[in-house]
Structures are given as C-alpha cells and as structure tokens.
Design a protein around this motif. Structure first.
Motif, PDB file in Angstrom:
ATOM      1  N   GLN A 184     -74.760  45.765 -20.825  1.00  0.00           N
ATOM      2  CA  GLN A 184     -73.705  45.067 -21.571  1.00  0.00           C
ATOM      3  C   GLN A 184     -73.678  43.574 -21.230  1.00  0.00           C
ATOM      4  O   GLN A 184     -73.456  42.738 -22.108  1.00  0.00           O
ATOM      5  N   SER A 185     -73.917  43.251 -19.975  1.00  0.00           N
ATOM      6  CA  SER A 185     -73.975  41.840 -19.575  1.00  0.00           C
ATOM      7  C   SER A 185     -75.135  41.131 -20.257  1.00  0.00           C
ATOM      8  O   SER A 185     -75.004  40.000 -20.731  1.00  0.00           O
ATOM      9  N   ARG A 186     -76.274  41.805 -20.300  1.00  0.00           N
ATOM     10  CA  ARG A 186     -77.434  41.213 -20.964  1.00  0.00           C
ATOM     11  C   ARG A 186     -77.122  40.928 -22.431  1.00  0.00           C
ATOM     12  O   ARG A 186     -77.446  39.843 -22.949  1.00  0.00           O
ATOM     13  N   ALA A 187     -76.473  41.872 -23.104  1.00  0.00           N
ATOM     14  CA  ALA A 187     -76.152  41.702 -24.519  1.00  0.00           C
ATOM     15  C   ALA A 187     -75.202  40.521 -24.722  1.00  0.00           C
ATOM     16  O   ALA A 187     -75.369  39.737 -25.678  1.00  0.00           O
ATOM     17  N   LEU A 188     -74.217  40.375 -23.853  1.00  0.00           N
ATOM     18  CA  LEU A 188     -73.292  39.251 -23.985  1.00  0.00           C
ATOM     19  C   LEU A 188     -74.013  37.920 -23.765  1.00  0.00           C
ATOM     20  O   LEU A 188     -73.781  36.948 -24.506  1.00  0.00           O
ATOM     21  N   CYS A 189     -74.900  37.867 -22.775  1.00  0.00           N
ATOM     22  CA  CYS A 189     -75.631  36.619 -22.508  1.00  0.00           C
ATOM     23  C   CYS A 189     -76.563  36.269 -23.661  1.00  0.00           C
ATOM     24  O   CYS A 189     -76.747  35.091 -23.987  1.00  0.00           O
TER      25      CYS A 189
END
Length: 384
Positions: A223-228
């Motif tokens: 999820q962090s990767r997707a937000l970044c």
C-alpha cells in the motif's frame, strides 16, 4: 603478532573487501567471512559515489577500481525539480552501480584469492569466534560485536525524525535528481538516480507529520508503494516502483568513541553511519578497510598498537565527513520550509547545505548554474 586466523563478520562491501585485501597480501592467513544471508541476497538497489570517490581505490587497488568502474553509470550534473521547474547543477558528478552487482564483484574477488566465504551462516555469540587472532566487525548497524561490547566501544545511537523508504524503478533517470512535491498530506522528496541501463534507485522521504497524515504508519509495504507511485506519478511517467524490504525507516546515527576492543575492530556501518544524501557510506566503509590493513601491516608485532593507529589516523577523516553528512541531513529535516523558496534560491540552498561549498567555489564548479542564479538575483534586486 601473528594474524594466522581472521574472522570477518558481515558479507557486505566492507567485509568482502577486507577479506580480499588481507588474503591477497597474506595468502598464508586463514580468512573466514560469516554472512547470515544467503549468497546473492541484499536489500536496496543502487550504490552511489561522488565523482572523485573512487580515486582512493584507484590509488590503492587500481584493479578493483577498474572492475567496478566498468559496471558503473556516470553523469556530470544534479537535477532539482521544484514547483515543476527543473534546475541543473552542472559539474556535480556522480557514479552508481547496482548494490547486488557490486557485491557479486567483491565476492568473486574475495574467492579468487582464497578467502573462505560462509554465506547463510549466522553467528549468535562472539564466543563462537574464540581462537581467531583478529575479529573484523563489518556487520552493519546491528553489529553483533558492537552490541555485545557497547560499553567498551562507547556506542551512541540516535535517529533523524524524517521517514524514508528505499525503492527501485524501471524508469531511467539521466542524472541524480531530487524531486520535491506538495500534496494534500504535506511535502515529499524523492532522491533518484540510475544504477544500470534499465534500473534506478528511488528513495522517498517525508517528515513525520506528513507520514502520519498520509496514513503510512498503518499501510502495508504494498500500500505504501502504491501511494508513493501516486505522489510521484509525473516523475515516474507510468513506470512502477519496485519493493525490496522497502519499509519506512528513520535514519540511524551511529558512532563509537572507541573503535576496537581486545582483538575486535569495527569498520563501516558497524562503526559509523553517514546520511545517504551525501553518497559516502560505501566509500567510507572501503576507506576504513584500506586504513585498517595499512595499520595492521605497519605495526606487525603489536595488535593493540596497530588498532590504535587505525583509529588515530582514520578518525579525523571520518569525523569530517560525518559532520558534513549531519549538516546535510539537517537540511532535509527542514526541506518543507526550504520549499518556500523560489526554484533557483532553493537550488542554491540545497547545493550549499553541507557547508563545504561557498559561492566562489560554486562559480568555479557550476558556472552555468551560477550564471542563472546571479542573473536572477540581479533581476530581483532591480525589480525591488
């Protein structure tokens, strides 16, 4: 003093390079490298060096320097992106190589001289290394040797407040680039540079308040990767970010007032850390190794004196670079405030952040940027 049996903890750049150098110079010695991870496993993506950072290696070990340089990506400028405007800082050269590629090269060199590399071997206690004449702790921030004897090494550890996560991407960037963006959550920065023809490192950074507002404290790695990817969509141009233990961390500041204890000595990140914004961590580790080897060979009859010589001669150089790294990191801790500046003023603040470059030096080093900056400053003065 006989160093017939040497144990090296850690199969990263410092550990592998020490094993290679010492075994090459002392073929009769037994060198055992203990690395808890399997061969070919590493975190992170690229390793970056400033333009002149390999000069020390060329002077002491030209063969390795040439082997590493042949695999590197090189560029001559830094690019800053602020408020959508790109500002080039000319004459600030860097080189980069894939961390795994670099480790593969160093592994091959260590093996070529007969070092015994024991991958997938975790040492649980320093007691397991009884019988070795010298123990070189090259096992990073979480060093077993250092943790076991923190009081003897006089270890100190603190953390920056900013959060960062280390990604890769298939997007190729022509220079080391710093991209700063404003979002609904706050300000983000990305440090990105290519380390191979098809891959780049992409480090995302933000202050803690932004990290909390974006919900990153609760998000999974995916999820962090997707937000970044969403935050830096324009920068990535449709390319994905790639995970590799890409968890959010605070940068650790590690320092040891004593560099050795009994027959144990610290090198690299087990000894000190330097913020990734100045690209000197791997360089410092390799230079530590070279200094240690020279000290051991310079005091062949007395190990204690040799280790004291290593610390005495190496410490001033390391302290200078760590001081510059801390000054640089302090700038990043306040980068949302700096983003209030216009792009050229922001770029000037960035390039002078470590305190090692003044305006006159910058005019010689980056004449095209300074011509733009001086012209902008003159125009602003006239308009006022």
């Amino acid at each position: 003093m006989r160093l017939d049996r040497v144990a090296v903890l850690g199969g990263g750049p410092a550990g592998l390079y020490f094993a290679y150098l010492w075994k090459r110079r002392h073929p009769e010695a037994q060198i055992d490298v203990f690395e808890q991870n399997p061969e070919g496993a590493t975190w992170g993506f690229g390793v970056v060096f400033s333009d002149k950072a390999l000069d020390f290696l060329r002077a002491d070990d030209p063969e390795t320097a040439e082997a590493v340089s042949a695999r590197m990506e090189h560029w001559r400028d830094i690019t800053l992106v602020h408020r959508g405007e790109r500002v080039a800082l000319d004459g600030v050269g860097f080189s980069a190589v894939g961390r795994l590629d670099f480790l593969i090269q160093l592994t091959a060199r260590a093996r070529s001289v007969g070092a015994n590399l024991r991958f997938g071997t975790a040492v649980r206690s320093v007691d397991e290394l009884a019988g070795y004449d010298l123990i070189v702790a090259a096992d990073g921030v979480n060093s077993l040797v250092r943790r076991t004897y923190e009081g003897d090494f006089k270890t100190s550890l603190s953390y920056d407040d900013n959060k960062f996560a280390w990604y890769g991407t298939t997007k190729r960037f022509e220079t080391l680039t710093q991209t700063f963006v404003e979002t609904e959550f706050g300000s983000f920065n990305a440090h990105h540079y290519r380390y191979s023809p098809t891959m780049s490192t992409f480090i995302v950074e933000c202050d803690r308040a932004t990290w909390l507002r974006a919900g990153l404290a609760e998000k999974t790695e995916e999820q962090s990767r997707a937000l970044c990817e969403k935050v830096f969509a324009d920068t990535l141009g449709g390319h994905p970010l790639v995970n590799n233990k890409s968890v959010w961390r605070n940068f650790p500041w590690l320092w040891n007032e004593r560099w050795s204890h009994r027959n144990m000595v610290l090198v690299g990140d087990a000894l000190h850390t330097a913020h990734f914004s100045i690209g000197s961590g791997t360089r410092l580790a390799l230079e530590d190794v070279i200094a240690l080897v020279k000290a051991l060979e310079g005091e062949p009859r007395d190990l204690r004196h040799a280790l004291e010589t290593y610390e005495r001669e190496r410490r001033p150089v390391v302290e200078k670079l760590v001081k510059a790294a801390k000054t640089s990191a302090a700038w990043y801790e306040r980068f949302p405030e700096h983003m209030k500046l216009a792009p050229l003023d922001f770029a000037y603040s960035y390039i002078t952040r470590s305190g090692r470059i003044d305006a006159s030096q910058l005019r010689a080093m980056s004449p095209r940027f300074m011509a733009r900056y001086d012209a902008s400053s003159s125009a602003s003065s006239i308009s006022r």
